[in-house]
Design a protein around this motif. Structure first.
Motif, PDB file in Angstrom:
ATOM      1  N   ILE A 189       0.855  -1.179   0.000  1.00 57.26           N
ATOM      2  CA  ILE A 189       0.000   0.000   0.000  1.00 57.26           C
ATOM      3  C   ILE A 189       0.895   1.235   0.000  1.00 57.26           C
ATOM      4  O   ILE A 189       1.937   1.261   0.650  1.00 57.26           O
ATOM      5  N   VAL A 190       0.501   2.228  -0.802  1.00 60.30           N
ATOM      6  CA  VAL A 190       1.251   3.480  -0.861  1.00 60.30           C
ATOM      7  C   VAL A 190       0.554   4.493   0.043  1.00 60.30           C
ATOM      8  O   VAL A 190      -0.618   4.805  -0.144  1.00 60.30           O
ATOM      9  N   THR A 191       1.269   4.977   1.022  1.00 63.63           N
ATOM     10  CA  THR A 191       0.689   5.896   1.999  1.00 63.63           C
ATOM     11  C   THR A 191       0.812   7.342   1.521  1.00 63.63           C
ATOM     12  O   THR A 191       1.429   7.632   0.492  1.00 63.63           O
TER      13      THR A 191
ATOM     14  N   GLY B 154       8.350   8.759  -8.456  1.00 64.38           N
ATOM     15  CA  GLY B 154       8.283   7.806  -9.553  1.00 64.38           C
ATOM     16  C   GLY B 154       9.270   6.656  -9.476  1.00 64.38           C
ATOM     17  O   GLY B 154       9.270   5.781 -10.341  1.00 64.38           O
ATOM     18  N   ALA B 155      10.111   6.650  -8.465  1.00 62.06           N
ATOM     19  CA  ALA B 155      11.142   5.603  -8.377  1.00 62.06           C
ATOM     20  C   ALA B 155      10.533   4.209  -8.302  1.00 62.06           C
ATOM     21  O   ALA B 155      11.049   3.269  -8.908  1.00 62.06           O
ATOM     22  N   CYS B 156       9.459   4.068  -7.565  1.00 62.97           N
ATOM     23  CA  CYS B 156       8.856   2.736  -7.423  1.00 62.97           C
ATOM     24  C   CYS B 156       8.286   2.245  -8.751  1.00 62.97           C
ATOM     25  O   CYS B 156       8.354   1.060  -9.055  1.00 62.97           O
TER      26      CYS B 156
ATOM     27  N   PRO C 206      -3.457   8.404  -3.759  1.00 64.43           N
ATOM     28  CA  PRO C 206      -2.197   7.657  -3.762  1.00 64.43           C
ATOM     29  C   PRO C 206      -2.103   6.675  -4.922  1.00 64.43           C
ATOM     30  O   PRO C 206      -3.115   6.292  -5.501  1.00 64.43           O
ATOM     31  N   LEU C 207      -0.871   6.313  -5.237  1.00 67.26           N
ATOM     32  CA  LEU C 207      -0.645   5.325  -6.274  1.00 67.26           C
ATOM     33  C   LEU C 207      -1.292   4.004  -5.873  1.00 67.26           C
ATOM     34  O   LEU C 207      -1.346   3.659  -4.701  1.00 67.26           O
ATOM     35  N   GLN C 208      -1.749   3.278  -6.875  1.00 56.01           N
ATOM     36  CA  GLN C 208      -2.386   1.991  -6.600  1.00 56.01           C
ATOM     37  C   GLN C 208      -1.444   0.849  -6.952  1.00 56.01           C
ATOM     38  O   GLN C 208      -0.812   0.862  -8.004  1.00 56.01           O
TER      39      GLN C 208
ATOM     40  N   VAL D 243      13.398   1.058  -2.526  1.00 57.78           N
ATOM     41  CA  VAL D 243      13.795   2.194  -3.356  1.00 57.78           C
ATOM     42  C   VAL D 243      13.100   3.497  -2.962  1.00 57.78           C
ATOM     43  O   VAL D 243      13.568   4.576  -3.291  1.00 57.78           O
ATOM     44  N   CYS D 244      12.025   3.422  -2.226  1.00 58.89           N
ATOM     45  CA  CYS D 244      11.252   4.625  -1.928  1.00 58.89           C
ATOM     46  C   CYS D 244      12.001   5.540  -0.960  1.00 58.89           C
ATOM     47  O   CYS D 244      12.282   5.147   0.170  1.00 58.89           O
ATOM     48  N   PRO D 245      12.304   6.775  -1.380  1.00 64.99           N
ATOM     49  CA  PRO D 245      13.044   7.694  -0.515  1.00 64.99           C
ATOM     50  C   PRO D 245      12.189   8.268   0.607  1.00 64.99           C
ATOM     51  O   PRO D 245      12.722   8.846   1.557  1.00 64.99           O
ATOM     52  N   ALA D 246      10.896   8.126   0.500  1.00 65.13           N
ATOM     53  CA  ALA D 246       9.992   8.710   1.495  1.00 65.13           C
ATOM     54  C   ALA D 246       9.461   7.662   2.469  1.00 65.13           C
ATOM     55  O   ALA D 246       8.641   7.984   3.328  1.00 65.13           O
ATOM     56  N   ASP D 247       9.911   6.417   2.336  1.00 65.21           N
ATOM     57  CA  ASP D 247       9.430   5.329   3.184  1.00 65.21           C
ATOM     58  C   ASP D 247       7.898   5.272   3.152  1.00 65.21           C
ATOM     59  O   ASP D 247       7.242   5.112   4.180  1.00 65.21           O
ATOM     60  N   ALA D 248       7.369   5.424   1.949  1.00 58.36           N
ATOM     61  CA  ALA D 248       5.923   5.590   1.799  1.00 58.36           C
ATOM     62  C   ALA D 248       5.180   4.289   1.490  1.00 58.36           C
ATOM     63  O   ALA D 248       3.967   4.276   1.507  1.00 58.36           O
ATOM     64  N   ILE D 249       5.910   3.222   1.200  1.00 60.51           N
ATOM     65  CA  ILE D 249       5.253   1.981   0.807  1.00 60.51           C
ATOM     66  C   ILE D 249       5.346   0.987   1.949  1.00 60.51           C
ATOM     67  O   ILE D 249       6.418   0.778   2.524  1.00 60.51           O
ATOM     68  N   GLU D 250       4.215   0.394   2.244  1.00 59.76           N
ATOM     69  CA  GLU D 250       4.146  -0.564   3.355  1.00 59.76           C
ATOM     70  C   GLU D 250       3.461  -1.841   2.882  1.00 59.76           C
ATOM     71  O   GLU D 250       2.647  -1.809   1.964  1.00 59.76           O
TER      72      GLU D 250
HETATM   73  S1  SF4 Z   1       7.778   8.621  -3.001  1.00 58.35           S
HETATM   74 FE1  SF4 Z   1       7.897   6.385  -2.856  1.00 58.35          FE
HETATM   75  S2  SF4 Z   1       5.782   5.687  -3.259  1.00 58.35           S
HETATM   76 FE2  SF4 Z   1       5.931   7.805  -3.995  1.00 58.35          FE
HETATM   77  S3  SF4 Z   1       6.482   7.640  -6.174  1.00 58.35           S
HETATM   78 FE3  SF4 Z   1       8.411   7.847  -5.004  1.00 58.35          FE
HETATM   79  S4  SF4 Z   1       9.084   5.738  -4.652  1.00 58.35           S
HETATM   80 FE4  SF4 Z   1       6.911   5.658  -5.217  1.00 58.35          FE
END
Ligand code: SF4
Ligand code: SF4
Length: 55
Positions: A2-4, A11-13, A28-30, A45-52
């Motif tokens: 899930i993308v928080t 866009g890295a993910c 949020p991205l699906q 890879v997520c720099p924001a630690d946004a994916i769980e």
């Molecule tokens: S911040 Fe994280 S979840 Fe959002 S696009 Fe970048 S890698 Fe993906």
């Protein structure tokens, strides 16, 4: 997965996911469960630690 709301939209993910399971539209991205293998590369890879992982 899930993308928080910590997502910054970098866009890295999207570029990293080997299954192209993360849809580039919407916030949020699906993450498409049917495609996701749970490899965890998007989390790494997520720099924001946004994916769980989903609970
Ligand atoms: S911040 Fe994280 S979840 Fe959002 S696009 Fe970048 S890698 Fe993906
Ligand atoms: S866990 Fe792997 S397959 Fe699933 S969305 Fe993340 S990078 Fe893609």
């Amino acid at each position: 997965m899930i993308v928080t709301d910590r997502c910054r939209g970098c866009g890295a993910c999207l570029l990293t996911c080997p299954e192209h399971a993360i849809r580039p539209h919407g916030q949020p991205l699906q993450v498409l469960d049917a495609l996701c293998t749970g490899c965890g590369e998007c989390i790494e890879v997520c720099p924001a630690d946004a994916i769980e992982e989903c609970p």
